[in-house]
Design a protein around this motif. Structure first.
Motif, PDB file in Angstrom:
ATOM      1  N   GLU A   1       0.533  14.463  -4.450  1.00  0.00           N
ATOM      2  CA  GLU A   1       0.381  14.651  -5.890  1.00  0.00           C
ATOM      3  C   GLU A   1       0.579  13.348  -6.647  1.00  0.00           C
ATOM      4  O   GLU A   1      -0.137  13.061  -7.611  1.00  0.00           O
ATOM      5  N   ILE A   2       1.548  12.560  -6.215  1.00  0.00           N
ATOM      6  CA  ILE A   2       1.778  11.259  -6.859  1.00  0.00           C
ATOM      7  C   ILE A   2       0.555  10.366  -6.667  1.00  0.00           C
ATOM      8  O   ILE A   2       0.055   9.764  -7.621  1.00  0.00           O
ATOM      9  N   ALA A   3       0.058  10.291  -5.435  1.00  0.00           N
ATOM     10  CA  ALA A   3      -1.111   9.457  -5.146  1.00  0.00           C
ATOM     11  C   ALA A   3      -2.331   9.924  -5.932  1.00  0.00           C
ATOM     12  O   ALA A   3      -3.107   9.103  -6.429  1.00  0.00           O
ATOM     13  N   GLU A   4      -2.499  11.231  -6.088  1.00  0.00           N
ATOM     14  CA  GLU A   4      -3.619  11.784  -6.859  1.00  0.00           C
ATOM     15  C   GLU A   4      -3.553  11.298  -8.304  1.00  0.00           C
ATOM     16  O   GLU A   4      -4.552  10.833  -8.859  1.00  0.00           O
ATOM     17  N   THR A   5      -2.383  11.370  -8.906  1.00  0.00           N
ATOM     18  CA  THR A   5      -2.223  10.937 -10.292  1.00  0.00           C
ATOM     19  C   THR A   5      -2.463   9.436 -10.440  1.00  0.00           C
ATOM     20  O   THR A   5      -3.026   8.987 -11.431  1.00  0.00           O
ATOM     21  N   LEU A   6      -2.039   8.667  -9.447  1.00  0.00           N
ATOM     22  CA  LEU A   6      -2.219   7.211  -9.494  1.00  0.00           C
ATOM     23  C   LEU A   6      -3.653   6.789  -9.193  1.00  0.00           C
ATOM     24  O   LEU A   6      -3.998   5.624  -9.364  1.00  0.00           O
ATOM     25  N   GLY A   7      -4.469   7.705  -8.701  1.00  0.00           N
ATOM     26  CA  GLY A   7      -5.818   7.355  -8.275  1.00  0.00           C
ATOM     27  C   GLY A   7      -5.827   6.710  -6.912  1.00  0.00           C
ATOM     28  O   GLY A   7      -6.739   5.945  -6.575  1.00  0.00           O
ATOM     29  N   ALA A   8      -4.814   7.026  -6.112  1.00  0.00           N
ATOM     30  CA  ALA A   8      -4.680   6.410  -4.796  1.00  0.00           C
ATOM     31  C   ALA A   8      -4.717   7.436  -3.676  1.00  0.00           C
ATOM     32  O   ALA A   8      -4.312   7.136  -2.544  1.00  0.00           O
ATOM     33  N   ALA A   9      -5.188   8.638  -3.962  1.00  0.00           N
ATOM     34  CA  ALA A   9      -5.172   9.707  -2.958  1.00  0.00           C
ATOM     35  C   ALA A   9      -5.989   9.330  -1.725  1.00  0.00           C
ATOM     36  O   ALA A   9      -5.557   9.568  -0.593  1.00  0.00           O
ATOM     37  N   ASP A  10      -7.157   8.738  -1.917  1.00  0.00           N
ATOM     38  CA  ASP A  10      -8.015   8.397  -0.773  1.00  0.00           C
ATOM     39  C   ASP A  10      -7.377   7.336   0.121  1.00  0.00           C
ATOM     40  O   ASP A  10      -7.405   7.454   1.348  1.00  0.00           O
ATOM     41  N   VAL A  11      -6.769   6.312  -0.484  1.00  0.00           N
ATOM     42  CA  VAL A  11      -6.188   5.259   0.329  1.00  0.00           C
ATOM     43  C   VAL A  11      -4.922   5.740   1.039  1.00  0.00           C
ATOM     44  O   VAL A  11      -4.656   5.343   2.169  1.00  0.00           O
ATOM     45  N   LEU A  12      -4.162   6.628   0.406  1.00  0.00           N
ATOM     46  CA  LEU A  12      -2.980   7.172   1.049  1.00  0.00           C
ATOM     47  C   LEU A  12      -3.390   8.090   2.204  1.00  0.00           C
ATOM     48  O   LEU A  12      -2.806   8.026   3.287  1.00  0.00           O
ATOM     49  N   GLU A  13      -4.382   8.912   1.959  1.00  0.00           N
ATOM     50  CA  GLU A  13      -4.844   9.839   3.006  1.00  0.00           C
ATOM     51  C   GLU A  13      -5.418   9.073   4.204  1.00  0.00           C
ATOM     52  O   GLU A  13      -5.299   9.519   5.342  1.00  0.00           O
ATOM     53  N   ALA A  14      -5.978   7.919   3.958  1.00  0.00           N
ATOM     54  CA  ALA A  14      -6.554   7.114   5.037  1.00  0.00           C
ATOM     55  C   ALA A  14      -5.490   6.618   6.010  1.00  0.00           C
ATOM     56  O   ALA A  14      -5.781   6.386   7.187  1.00  0.00           O
ATOM     57  N   VAL A  15      -4.266   6.436   5.547  1.00  0.00           N
ATOM     58  CA  VAL A  15      -3.201   5.964   6.437  1.00  0.00           C
ATOM     59  C   VAL A  15      -2.326   7.099   6.963  1.00  0.00           C
ATOM     60  O   VAL A  15      -1.442   6.890   7.762  1.00  0.00           O
ATOM     61  N   ARG A  16      -2.570   8.303   6.492  1.00  0.00           N
ATOM     62  CA  ARG A  16      -1.753   9.449   6.908  1.00  0.00           C
ATOM     63  C   ARG A  16      -1.986   9.818   8.332  1.00  0.00           C
ATOM     64  O   ARG A  16      -2.755   9.923   9.044  1.00  0.00           O
TER      65      ARG A  16
END
Length: 191
Positions: free
Chosen positions: A176-191
């Motif tokens: 949720e934090i990454a989504e708000t920051l506009g970083a959901a895709d980059v965070l999901e890529a390292v998950r």
């Protein structure tokens, strides 16, 4: 299961990297590791999540002191990663120790100052004047509070206010934090 990542803000947006914190033993070492990931002293968020149990965010802005939020201190304390984040300062132990030292420096009152006919040994509330829950007046300095600790407002200037941080679920807080920051895709890529 743990998930750890660094989110570094750059001129081109957020960049994520999955970084192992196994060799990190203190918050200062964690902050140094995060600073290495940030070009030009930009903001770095250290994200730590124990799936469904607790999450922690550490914000590093250049050489400023790290700002920390942990969703559940008691649960995080059972984790090596949590122990890194839960410093004495964050838990308020330094202030409590200073208060205890100040109390130790106070002189005992003379018998005539206590009051005539009063038996101070039978005082139900102990020296502090208040019961601590188990009735003995003593507090455990090593006790870790249940629930959130730290700076819930550490993401306010990034669009996530303190109230929102406090209501995030440990199941998907980082998403949720990454989504708000506009970083959901980059965070999901390292998950």
């Amino acid at each position: 299961m743990y998930f750890t990542a660094l989110l570094a803000r750059t001129d081109d947006g957020w960049e994520a990297s999955d970084t192992e914190f196994d060799d990190v033993e203190s918050l200062d070492e964690l902050a140094d590791l995060a600073r290495e990931a940030a070009p030009d002293d930009d903001t770095v968020l250290v994200c730590i999540e124990q799936e469904g149990v607790w999450f922690g965010i550490v914000r590093i802005d250049g050489e400023d002191d790290p700002r920390v939020f942990v969703s559940d201190a008691a649960r995080a304390m059972r984790s090596a990663y949590g122990e890194i984040l839960l410093t004495d300062e964050l838990l308020g132990r330094e202030a409590a120790e200073a208060d205890m030292l100040a109390l130790d420096d106070l002189d005992e009152p003379a018998d005539d100052e206590v009051g005539a006919g009063r038996d101070t040994d039978d005082d139900e509330t102990g020296a502090g004047g208040a019961l601590d829950g188990d009735g003995d007046g003593d507090t455990d300095p090593d006790e870790v509070p249940r629930g959130p600790v730290g700076d819930a407002g550490l993401l306010a200037d990034l669009g996530i206010d303190a109230g929102t941080v406090l209501t995030l679920s440990a199941d998907d807080a980082l998403g949720e934090i990454a989504e708000t920051l506009g970083a959901a895709d980059v965070l999901e890529a390292v998950r």
